[in-house]
Scaffold this motif. Structure first.
Motif, PDB file in Angstrom:
ATOM      1  N   HIS A  51       0.823  -1.203   0.000  1.00 16.86           N
ATOM      2  CA  HIS A  51       0.000   0.000   0.000  1.00 16.86           C
ATOM      3  C   HIS A  51       0.866   1.266   0.000  1.00 16.86           C
ATOM      4  O   HIS A  51       1.600   1.517   0.952  1.00 16.86           O
ATOM      5  CB  HIS A  51      -0.887  -0.041   1.251  1.00 16.86           C
ATOM      6  CG  HIS A  51      -1.800   1.128   1.391  1.00 16.86           C
ATOM      7  ND1 HIS A  51      -1.678   2.045   2.401  1.00 16.86           N
ATOM      8  CD2 HIS A  51      -2.845   1.521   0.642  1.00 16.86           C
ATOM      9  CE1 HIS A  51      -2.631   2.944   2.287  1.00 16.86           C
ATOM     10  NE2 HIS A  51      -3.355   2.667   1.230  1.00 16.86           N
ATOM     11  N   ARG A  52       0.783   2.019  -1.101  1.00 19.18           N
ATOM     12  CA  ARG A  52       1.640   3.209  -1.314  1.00 19.18           C
ATOM     13  C   ARG A  52       3.120   2.825  -1.154  1.00 19.18           C
ATOM     14  O   ARG A  52       3.934   3.644  -0.722  1.00 19.18           O
ATOM     15  CB  ARG A  52       1.276   4.339  -0.352  1.00 19.18           C
ATOM     16  CG  ARG A  52      -0.220   4.670  -0.318  1.00 19.18           C
ATOM     17  CD  ARG A  52      -0.549   5.885   0.528  1.00 19.18           C
ATOM     18  NE  ARG A  52      -1.917   5.850   1.003  1.00 19.18           N
ATOM     19  CZ  ARG A  52      -2.436   6.645   1.922  1.00 19.18           C
ATOM     20  NH1 ARG A  52      -1.672   7.575   2.465  1.00 19.18           N
ATOM     21  NH2 ARG A  52      -3.694   6.539   2.310  1.00 19.18           N
ATOM     22  N   GLU A  61       1.173  -0.836  -4.868  1.00 25.43           N
ATOM     23  CA  GLU A  61      -0.100  -0.092  -4.922  1.00 25.43           C
ATOM     24  C   GLU A  61       0.176   1.394  -4.934  1.00 25.43           C
ATOM     25  O   GLU A  61       1.021   1.887  -4.165  1.00 25.43           O
ATOM     26  CB  GLU A  61      -0.962  -0.427  -3.703  1.00 25.43           C
ATOM     27  CG  GLU A  61      -2.404   0.064  -3.820  1.00 25.43           C
ATOM     28  CD  GLU A  61      -2.722   1.455  -3.281  1.00 25.43           C
ATOM     29  OE1 GLU A  61      -3.805   1.968  -3.575  1.00 25.43           O
ATOM     30  OE2 GLU A  61      -1.872   2.057  -2.586  1.00 25.43           O
ATOM     31  N   HIS A  78      -1.150  10.300  -3.443  1.00 24.19           N
ATOM     32  CA  HIS A  78      -2.418   9.955  -2.804  1.00 24.19           C
ATOM     33  C   HIS A  78      -3.387  11.128  -2.687  1.00 24.19           C
ATOM     34  O   HIS A  78      -4.544  11.034  -3.086  1.00 24.19           O
ATOM     35  CB  HIS A  78      -2.166   9.353  -1.416  1.00 24.19           C
ATOM     36  CG  HIS A  78      -3.428   8.977  -0.717  1.00 24.19           C
ATOM     37  ND1 HIS A  78      -4.120   9.850   0.090  1.00 24.19           N
ATOM     38  CD2 HIS A  78      -4.144   7.824  -0.720  1.00 24.19           C
ATOM     39  CE1 HIS A  78      -5.206   9.257   0.562  1.00 24.19           C
ATOM     40  NE2 HIS A  78      -5.242   8.015   0.077  1.00 24.19           N
ATOM     41  N   GLU A  99      -4.855   2.953  -8.375  1.00 26.01           N
ATOM     42  CA  GLU A  99      -6.152   3.556  -8.025  1.00 26.01           C
ATOM     43  C   GLU A  99      -6.326   4.903  -8.707  1.00 26.01           C
ATOM     44  O   GLU A  99      -5.451   5.771  -8.600  1.00 26.01           O
ATOM     45  CB  GLU A  99      -6.249   3.737  -6.501  1.00 26.01           C
ATOM     46  CG  GLU A  99      -7.577   4.392  -6.116  1.00 26.01           C
ATOM     47  CD  GLU A  99      -7.746   4.641  -4.618  1.00 26.01           C
ATOM     48  OE1 GLU A  99      -6.936   4.139  -3.811  1.00 26.01           O
ATOM     49  OE2 GLU A  99      -8.699   5.367  -4.286  1.00 26.01           O
ATOM     50  N   LYS A 158      -7.651   8.136  -8.184  1.00 31.67           N
ATOM     51  CA  LYS A 158      -8.055   8.849  -6.960  1.00 31.67           C
ATOM     52  C   LYS A 158      -8.658  10.189  -7.351  1.00 31.67           C
ATOM     53  O   LYS A 158      -8.026  10.969  -8.041  1.00 31.67           O
ATOM     54  CB  LYS A 158      -6.814   9.024  -6.084  1.00 31.67           C
ATOM     55  CG  LYS A 158      -7.061   9.617  -4.751  1.00 31.67           C
ATOM     56  CD  LYS A 158      -7.857   8.710  -3.845  1.00 31.67           C
ATOM     57  CE  LYS A 158      -7.019   7.955  -2.859  1.00 31.67           C
ATOM     58  NZ  LYS A 158      -7.786   6.926  -2.146  1.00 31.67           N
ATOM     59  N   GLN A 202      -8.255  -0.017  -9.622  1.00 29.27           N
ATOM     60  CA  GLN A 202      -9.172   0.135  -8.488  1.00 29.27           C
ATOM     61  C   GLN A 202      -9.690   1.559  -8.421  1.00 29.27           C
ATOM     62  O   GLN A 202      -9.007   2.505  -8.818  1.00 29.27           O
ATOM     63  CB  GLN A 202      -8.452  -0.204  -7.178  1.00 29.27           C
ATOM     64  CG  GLN A 202      -7.090   0.410  -7.088  1.00 29.27           C
ATOM     65  CD  GLN A 202      -6.467   0.477  -5.715  1.00 29.27           C
ATOM     66  OE1 GLN A 202      -7.142   0.365  -4.706  1.00 29.27           O
ATOM     67  NE2 GLN A 202      -5.165   0.701  -5.672  1.00 29.27           N
TER      68      GLN A 202
HETATM   69  O1  G3P Z   1      -6.453   1.479  -2.474  1.00 31.01           O
HETATM   70  C1  G3P Z   1      -6.826   0.794  -1.327  1.00 31.01           C
HETATM   71  C2  G3P Z   1      -6.718   1.789  -0.308  1.00 31.01           C
HETATM   72  O2  G3P Z   1      -5.500   2.367  -0.639  1.00 31.01           O
HETATM   73  C3  G3P Z   1      -7.779   2.838  -0.355  1.00 31.01           C
HETATM   74  O3  G3P Z   1      -7.476   3.803   0.511  1.00 31.01           O
HETATM   75  O4  G3P Z   1      -7.037   6.135   0.855  1.00 31.01           O
HETATM   76  O5  G3P Z   1      -5.201   4.553   1.132  1.00 31.01           O
HETATM   77  O6  G3P Z   1      -6.047   5.077  -1.121  1.00 31.01           O
HETATM   78  P1  G3P Z   1      -6.372   4.941   0.314  1.00 31.01           P
END
Ligand code: G3P
Ligand code: CA
Length: 389
Positions: free
Chosen positions: A57-58, A84, A99, A208, A210, A257
């Motif tokens: 994640h990130r 991610e 993000h 993602e 965003k 996503q």
């Molecule tokens: O992408 C899954 C999760 O990352 C969603 O939340 O805010 O961390 O992008 P966020």
């Protein structure tokens, strides 16, 4: 007479049992809304994905400044299956990995562009964004994990992240990223070199959209095509080693996503046949949790989505619980997979292990250990090996 009492008692028992049942418990028919099921084509795309995948994640928000070169090189080397990141569009239509909508939380925007610190990212060109420091704020927020080498880390483009997944890094020239020049002018891009500390893992990318701005999905499809990562075009064969992570050479090399329904439909339009994850946020669903939950699943089924991405409860984020047992049963009954977010502790990995098909995690180290795929080096050892002191 006794048998009449028995029948009446039994009828009352059944009636009250049905009515006392929590309406949020499993059962895929809720007030006339029935959970739909994936069609055969969507099942085939779904089956291209592995189970128990570790989605960095990130890169990592725990060990490194998020969505920077340090985060993604670390995640690649430690053995995460996917990198991610969130994509945002710059003023000059370049996709970057970032993000937030604005730059204040993770960069020194207030020092560099004091009058423009509140503006959204699409008000800045790529070159302007490259002038920011995306590393030092991590050091201030996490003094126990701070490193001098994080200072001055750059905001990355989508291309930069893809190159890291392929085993490259940004070439350094006297401690600064080497700029790509065309006709004597810097393009805003950097030059790459084979990463001398690459250990051969070739993760996929989990992107993602965003707060997507108009055109993001089309530009993403074009850019992935240019980079050889769009499976609908000529996809590039990426050098790989036996026994290493090699999702980059699979048909699920990219997963898409979004929380946005509109973006999901556009992603399907421009990037069909690529696995997609519909993300859920509890505050938007609370007025009728079960009804909204089934509607979200059905939206996914109707739009060739293969994964639901619900939040999990617990420290440190304390997000709303959207991965309870009954919710997971509903998702799986549709044929979709579950990739919940965001795992930060061993307790969370344990609590949701019976229902998660993959995990978004800031602690790829913990998740890999949990799935018995622990790296031969600790997180800190990898950081040092990669040059982050
Ligand atoms: O992408 C899954 C999760 O990352 C969603 O939340 O805010 O961390 O992008 P966020
Ligand atoms: Ca995200």
């Amino acid at each position: 007479m006794r048998s009449i009492y028995t029948v009446v008692f039994f009828a009352i028992f059944v009636f009250s049992a049905c009515h006392s049942e929590d309406k949020n418990k499993a059962g895929n028919n809720y007030e006339g809304i029935i959970v739909k099921e994936l069609n055969e084509g969507a099942r085939q795309v779904r089956d291209n994905m592995k189970k128990d995948i570790v989605i960095a994640h990130r890169g990592s928000t725990y060990w490194t400044p998020e969505e920077t070169e340090a985060a993604f090189r670390w995640a690649r080397n430690i053995g995460a299956d996917y990198l991610e990141f969130d994509i945002q569009l710059t003023k000059d239509s370049v996709l970057i990995a970032f993000h937030d909508n604005t730059l204040g939380r993770t960069t020194n925007i207030a020092d560099v562009f004091p009058g423009r610190a509140e503006l959204e990212i699409n008000e800045f060109t790529l070159k302007e964004l490259r002038s920011l420091d995306a590393g030092s704020s991590f050091n201030s927020a996490n003094p126990d994990r701070a490193k001098d080498s994080y200072e001055g880390l750059k905001i990355l483009s989508l291309e930069d992240v893809v190159m890291i997944a392929e085993g490259y890094r940004i070439k350094s020239n006297k401690g600064l990223p080497e700029q790509e020049m065309v006709n004597g002018q810097w393009t805003g891009n950097y030059v790459y070199e084979k990463d001398p500390d690459d250990n051969g893992n070739r993760p996929g990318i989990y992107i993602e959209t965003k707060n997507p701005k108009p055109g993001v999905e089309r530009i993403l499809a074009e850019k992935l095509g240019e980079l050889g990562w769009n499976i609908n075009k000529d996809q590039k064969e990426i050098s790989a080693e036996e026994g290493k992570v090699n999702i980059a050479n699979s048909p699920a090399r990219v997963i898409l996503q979004s929380f946005s329904k509109e973006s999901i439909t556009k992603l399907e339009q421009y990037l069909p046949g690529i696995p997609k994850c519909f993300l859920l946020w509890k505050a938007k669903m609370e007025d009728d949790l079960k009804g909204n939950y089934i509607k979200a699943i059905n939206f996914g089924v109707d739009n060739n989505v293969h994964i639901i991405g619900p939040s999990i409860a617990g420290e440190p984020n304390n997000y709303g619980e959207l991965t309870a047992g009954w919710m997971a049963e509903l998702i799986h009954s549709s044929g979709m997979l579950i990739h919940p977010y965001t795992f930060d502790t061993e307790k969370q990995l344990n609590d949701y292990n019976d229902r998660a098909d993959g995990v978004f995690t800031n602690r790829a180290d913990l998740a890999l250990k949990f799935y018995r795929r622990e790296s031969d080096k600790s997180p800190q050892e990898w950081l040092i090996e990669l040059g982050y002191h």
